[in-house]
Write a protein that holds these residues in place. Structure first.
Motif, PDB file in Angstrom:
ATOM      1  N   TYR A 182       6.722 -44.460  39.252  1.00 46.14           N
ATOM      2  CA  TYR A 182       7.781 -44.279  40.257  1.00 46.14           C
ATOM      3  C   TYR A 182       8.423 -42.905  40.105  1.00 46.14           C
ATOM      4  N   SER A 183       8.763 -42.543  38.867  1.00 48.86           N
ATOM      5  CA  SER A 183       9.368 -41.242  38.592  1.00 48.86           C
ATOM      6  C   SER A 183       8.455 -40.117  39.064  1.00 48.86           C
ATOM      7  N   GLN A 184       7.160 -40.247  38.791  1.00 44.02           N
ATOM      8  CA  GLN A 184       6.188 -39.230  39.193  1.00 44.02           C
ATOM      9  C   GLN A 184       6.173 -39.063  40.713  1.00 44.02           C
ATOM     10  N   SER A 185       6.235 -40.183  41.439  1.00 42.01           N
ATOM     11  CA  SER A 185       6.208 -40.099  42.905  1.00 42.01           C
ATOM     12  C   SER A 185       7.471 -39.437  43.446  1.00 42.01           C
ATOM     13  N   LYS A 186       8.589 -39.615  42.730  1.00 43.52           N
ATOM     14  CA  LYS A 186       9.845 -39.011  43.170  1.00 43.52           C
ATOM     15  C   LYS A 186       9.900 -37.513  42.841  1.00 43.52           C
ATOM     16  N   ILE A 187       9.278 -37.103  41.734  1.00 41.89           N
ATOM     17  CA  ILE A 187       9.120 -35.673  41.463  1.00 41.89           C
ATOM     18  C   ILE A 187       8.265 -35.057  42.567  1.00 41.89           C
ATOM     19  N   ALA A 188       7.211 -35.766  42.937  1.00 45.85           N
ATOM     20  CA  ALA A 188       6.319 -35.281  43.993  1.00 45.85           C
ATOM     21  C   ALA A 188       7.081 -35.063  45.298  1.00 45.85           C
ATOM     22  N   ASN A 189       8.017 -35.952  45.612  1.00 48.70           N
ATOM     23  CA  ASN A 189       8.824 -35.786  46.829  1.00 48.70           C
ATOM     24  C   ASN A 189       9.567 -34.463  46.828  1.00 48.70           C
ATOM     25  N   ILE A 190      10.163 -34.109  45.679  1.00 50.00           N
ATOM     26  CA  ILE A 190      10.950 -32.868  45.591  1.00 50.00           C
ATOM     27  C   ILE A 190      10.045 -31.644  45.620  1.00 50.00           C
ATOM     28  N   LEU A 191       8.955 -31.696  44.849  1.00 47.21           N
ATOM     29  CA  LEU A 191       8.005 -30.585  44.835  1.00 47.21           C
ATOM     30  C   LEU A 191       7.458 -30.339  46.244  1.00 47.21           C
TER      31      LEU A 191
END
Length: 320
Positions: A182-191
């Motif tokens: 989940y955290s990885q997908s949310k980093i992806a959103n910002i990137l």
């Protein structure tokens, strides 16, 4: 209710504007649609379940029956666990909507058990990032012709806890961890939001701004998988301890609404927000090299090929 919660105070109207919101039959997505509808916008509700979307639409319209100058709500099916569904939805929008002034990438799934989307991607990464990446790219030519326009992507402060593994985004080589995924997908959103702003600038495209945000800890259905991904009763226990800090869906939607309509951020782009204010995300979420690599991987994984949404002249172009 939290001690402090930002609120969008803008009275800006959206009459004559078209907004598209994903995952909005409940929670902060529904509250976002409600706000846009009150401001006079035509709002496209992109939802997996048309039955639940119809109920949400009826509820919104009923709550606003005594108001004047409300907008219009259009329902459309879009299953973010299927890139085919995303493509069909996007083409339907391009065929029927002459403009898209606001795109809100809101839909998300949190800490679900290990699984894959229809296309073989880890469920959270595929749903929260890749589907929204593809949708945004397919609609971007129309958004470019609808300026001023804003693209708002709902991330989460959960991005700070873990990193992003660009060599194993879909957990093919490592053990699955629901919170990490989940955290990885949310980093992806910002990137993604950051790199989209950079690429718009590179192509000298003005009038299209991007925003990513943390909505807060919200009392919504998003945590429905906690009991299965952690342990029985996890959702109730976590909810008890977080209760003093949890926002209602109405409060949780405020930063999304702020980024989508407020005049104060009209000239900002590529930034991250919390409680209706610019906030610094974790360093790993603003790593330019990672943003570029994620972008290239996303193009490959979604099968965009040589389709370039920054230069294509025909906004209704059909992609493979």
């Amino acid at each position: 209710m939290p001690l402090f919660s930002g609120r969008c105070l803008s009275t800006a109207k959206l009459v004559g504007k078209t907004a598209l919101v994903t995952g909005c039959n409940t929670g902060i997505g529904k509250e976002t649609v409600l706000d846009f509808y009150k401001r006079g916008a035509k709002v496209i509700m992109a939802c997996r379940s048309l039955e639940r979307a119809e109920a949400a639409k009826a509820d919104i319209e009923k709550s606003c029956k005594d108001l004047s100058d409300t907008g219009d709500i259009v329902l459309a099916k879009c299953d973010l666990t299927s890139l085919k569904s995303v493509r069909e939805f996007a083409q339907n929008i391009l065929d029927t909507e002459p403009q898209i002034n606001i795109l809100v990438n809101n839909a998300g799934i949190m800490m679900c058990p290990k699984g894959e989307t229809e296309d073989g991607f880890e469920t959270q990464f595929g749903t929260n990032h890749l589907a929204h990446f593809l949708l945004t790219m397919l609609l971007l030519p129309r958004i470019r012709n609808s300026t001023p326009a804003r693209i708002v992507t709902v991330s989460s402060r959960a991005h700070i806890r873990y990193g992003i593994n660009l060599d194993d985004l879909n957990y093919k080589k490592r053990s699955y961890n629901a919170a990490e995924a989940y955290s990885q997908s949310k980093i992806a959103n910002i990137l993604f939001s950051n790199e989209l702003a950079a690429k718009l600038k590179e192509h000298n495209i003005e009038g299209v701004n991007t925003y990513s945000l943390h909505p807060g800890v919200i009392k919504t259905e998003l945590g429905r998988h906690l009991n299965s991904s952690l342990f029985t009763g996890a959702r109730q226990i976590i909810g008890f301890f977080l209760a003093p800090f949890m926002k209602s869906p109405e409060l949780g939607a405020q930063t999304t609404i702020y980024c989508a309509v407020d005049e104060k951020c009209a000239n900002e782009t590529g930034l991250y927000y919390s409680d209706c204010a610019v906030t610094a995300p974790a360093a790993k979420a603003v790593n330019e090299a990672d943003a570029k690599k994620l972008w290239d991987l996303s193009v490959e994984l979604t099968g965009l090929g040589d389709f370039n949404p920054f230069t294509v002249n025909d906004p209704g172009v059909k992609t493979k």
